[in-house]
Design an enzyme around this catalytic site. Structure first.
Site, PDB file in Angstrom:
ATOM      1  N   GLY A   1      16.044   7.096 -73.186  1.00  0.00           N
ATOM      2  CA  GLY A   1      14.746   6.604 -72.745  1.00  0.00           C
ATOM      3  C   GLY A   1      13.623   7.072 -73.650  1.00  0.00           C
TER       4      GLY A   1
ATOM      5  CE1 TYR B   1      20.171   9.523 -66.774  1.00  0.00           C
ATOM      6  CE2 TYR B   1      22.147   8.190 -66.682  1.00  0.00           C
ATOM      7  CZ  TYR B   1      21.412   9.249 -66.229  1.00  0.00           C
ATOM      8  OH  TYR B   1      21.908  10.043 -65.221  1.00  0.00           O
ATOM      9  CB  CYS B   2      18.642  11.311 -70.538  1.00  0.00           C
ATOM     10  SG  CYS B   2      18.494  13.065 -70.978  1.00  0.00           S
ATOM     11  CB  VAL B   3      17.756  11.903 -75.327  1.00  0.00           C
ATOM     12  CG1 VAL B   3      19.196  11.483 -75.487  1.00  0.00           C
ATOM     13  CG2 VAL B   3      17.095  11.993 -76.694  1.00  0.00           C
TER      14      VAL B   3
END
Length: 617
Positions: free
Chosen positions: A357, A353-355
């Site tokens: 990811g 998720y987000c960073v």
């Protein structure tokens, strides 16, 4: 009667000024004195840590950058006297028209509303401006004039930026961002004397709202140890592990930088491949487990996934040298080792998720170099791997600003979480900063309890080495996308990642724009399934099927052009969660008996959500 009408007797009268008249001058004066006393406490809370040397303000770099950016815009307009005069004439003409309309209103006459030009129509917001909902913004000529003058001036200033030819893309982007911050801050809705709602509230309470507001301001500065910690939610209404982040499970492993959580199964059979979730370390993992109705973790467990989650430590000086490779090996690698030990399965599905990811993508590229094939499929939630179109956060990253951040982190070994929280809030200042300034400190009202905003305020620190590596390699130099990022002695290439990828973006995402996520997803070497949800960075992800909200787009044509993909994509109402679950099962739907936390192979350490997530700064 006809004569009365001719004299304007039936025309709108100037609104009654009773609501703006102080009823008890003595009480009002006492409350103003109390307000000033509380303001003094706030000033002391701000000054004291600076006098003790605990805080040294460093605003020169961003201020200098803003001045330099606006100077570039000014150069274009001032370099040609005719062009400058035309711009000034446009603004003055708008003011004269506005003044004439206001005079007609004050005389009780109907003022003809000018027809907006095409540029004004284009700039008109798609939805009503929540800052100007009080009826007196339209009914009272004084406040109507203030609102219209603000709208006129801010629109004119935006036109100066958009109309300045010859600016490079980055300079224009920064100018637009800085201007948005200034216009948001200078809105008449943010000031007592120019906001009818605040004015009437102050009169009605004889200034008690300001006493409460300044008391809250002093509390929030003290809570931030000299920095304003803006409260966006009633923090007393939530406690992690009691009414938020309550999905049952255990901490089954831990090291210096993370705990590994395994959740209690709710089905007799589970998918053979476990699921490892890699959340961002900039915020805490429980955005995916706010409460049972919103929890992606609980929903995934209910679908038969054996869910493991990385809960990152809230780092301090001891973690200063923990870089991306450390987070890849001691975080993701540690999670994979733990899963294999407990489940005796060496193939997992992973979510980033987000960073988290971005880290997962880099780790997959590292694994490809090292022959580690334990991650069988990868899902990315609102993740950027190519930072070409990374949005407004790029404004904060250039060599000068990055050098200042690195120098600041070198002192403590980390970047304080409040700095990142402020940066994220600035992306939507009109929604996430100024409404709370007005509500808390001018209206004197406590914010409503809201689990999402409680999570948003539960900020985490960033280790110096990790954060510097991230900003430089991703935002500044785009090394992950360009094949220049180096980790573990390898130069990483996302094209080496051949496993199936589910790439979820959100249409209104201001942190990881959908176009940016799409472009980055094209870099992987295997088949990538791109899906775009409705809403933004959080609501686009945390959208349970039972809510029946939003929509998602999928099955667009295979194209390097994001707009072409979107034009050919299929829109489906509701949540994307079931679509993802079917995608997972499409790659392996084998099941095994449900697994208990620890699996008899390790002794659980403590109950979920664990202790790491509970540390607040």
């Amino acid at each position: 009667m006809a004569d009365d009408k001719a004299n304007g007797a039936d025309k709108p009268a100037i609104p009654n000024i009773e609501a703006y008249t102080v009823k008890d001058p003595e009480l009002f004066a006492r409350n103003i004195a109390h307000m000033l006393e509380e303001l003094g406490h706030a000033a002391s809370a701000w000054v004291d840590p600076r006098e003790r040397g605990e805080i040294s303000d460093s605003v020169s770099a961003p201020m200098a950058d803003m001045v330099k950016t606006f100077s570039r815009v000014g150069e274009y307009w001032l370099s040609d006297p005719k062009r400058a005069i035309e711009a000034q004439t446009t603004l003055l003409g708008g003011y004269f028209t506005l003044w004439s309309q206001s005079m007609h209103r004050l005389a009780g006459e109907d003022a003809a509303q000018p027809q907006p030009d095409e540029d004004a129509k284009a700039a008109k917001p798609a939805r009503p401006d929540k800052r100007f909902t009080d009826p007196d913004w339209d009914d009272n000529p004084f406040f109507e004039f203030l609102k219209n003058a603000y709208t006129l001036t801010s629109g004119w200033a935006e036109g100066l930026v958009s109309g300045a030819d010859g600016l490079d893309e980055r300079t224009r982007h920064k100018a637009e961002f800085y201007l948005k911050q200034i216009t948001s801050a200078l809105s008449p809705s943010n000031f007592l004397a120019t906001n009818p709602e605040l004015y009437k509230e102050t009169v009605a309470t004889n200034g008690e709202n300001l006493v409460r507001g300044m008391h809250m301001l002093a509390e929030d500065i003290a809570a931030g140890k000299g920095e304003l910690r803006l409260r966006q939610s009633d923090a007393s209404s939530f406690k992690v592990g009691e009414n938020i982040a309550v999905s049952p499970g255990k901490v089954v492993a831990e090291n210096d930088i993370c705990q590994i959580l395994q959740y209690q199964p709710t089905t007799d059979k589970v998918l053979k491949r476990p699921l490892l979730i890699v959340p961002p370390w900039i915020n805490k993992f429980y955005i995916l487990d706010l409460n049972p109705k919103k929890s992606f973790i609980k929903w995934a467990v209910d679908q038969g996934h054996t869910v493991f989650v990385i809960s990152w430590v809230n780092p301090d000086r001891r973690h200063a040298d923990k870089d991306w490779e450390a987070y890849a090996r001691e975080g993701i690698g540690f999670g994979l080792d733990t899963i294999e030990k407990i489940t005796e399965v060496n193939k997992v599905n992973a979510i980033g998720y987000c960073v988290g990811g971005s880290l997962l993508a880099a780790t997959l590229a590292l694994h490809a170099k090292e022959g580690d094939k334990r991650i069988a499929t990868a899902t990315f939630f609102t993740t950027q791997t190519d930072f070409t179109h990374a949005g407004d956060l790029k404004v904060f990253v250039d060599e000068e600003q990055l050098a200042a951040i690195e120098a600041q982190m070198k002192k403590n070994g980390y970047l304080d979480g409040s700095k990142m929280a402020t940066a994220f809030n600035m992306l939507r200042a009109s929604d996430l900063i100024w409404p709370y300034v007005v509500n808390n400190y001018l209206k004197g009202k406590d914010p409503m309890p809201f689990d999402l905003l409680y999570w948003n305020s539960d900020a985490t620190r960033m280790p110096a080495a990790n954060h510097a590596f991230y900003l430089r390699n991703c935002y500044l130099e785009n090394n992950l996308a360009e094949g220049r990022m180096e980790m573990g002695g390898h130069r990483l290439a996302l094209g080496d990642v051949k496993i199936p990828v589910y790439n979820l973006a959100a249409r209104e995402d201001h942190i990881a724009p959908a176009r940016s996520a799409y472009k980055g997803g094209r870099l992987f070497g295997g088949k990538t399934t791109y899906v775009m949800s409705g809403s933004g960075h959080i609501a686009g992800v945390v959208n349970p099927p039972a809510a029946g909200k939003y929509q998602f787009w999928s099955d667009g044509p295979d194209s390097d052009d994001f707009d072409a993909w979107l034009a050919g994509a299929t829109e489906t109402p509701g949540s994307w969660w079931p679509h993802w679950h079917e995608w997972i099962k499409g790659h392996n739907d084998k099941t095994v008996p449900a697994r208990q936390p620890g699996g008899g192979k390790v002794n659980p350490i403590e109950d979920a959500p664990g202790s790491y997530v509970k540390e607040r700064i």
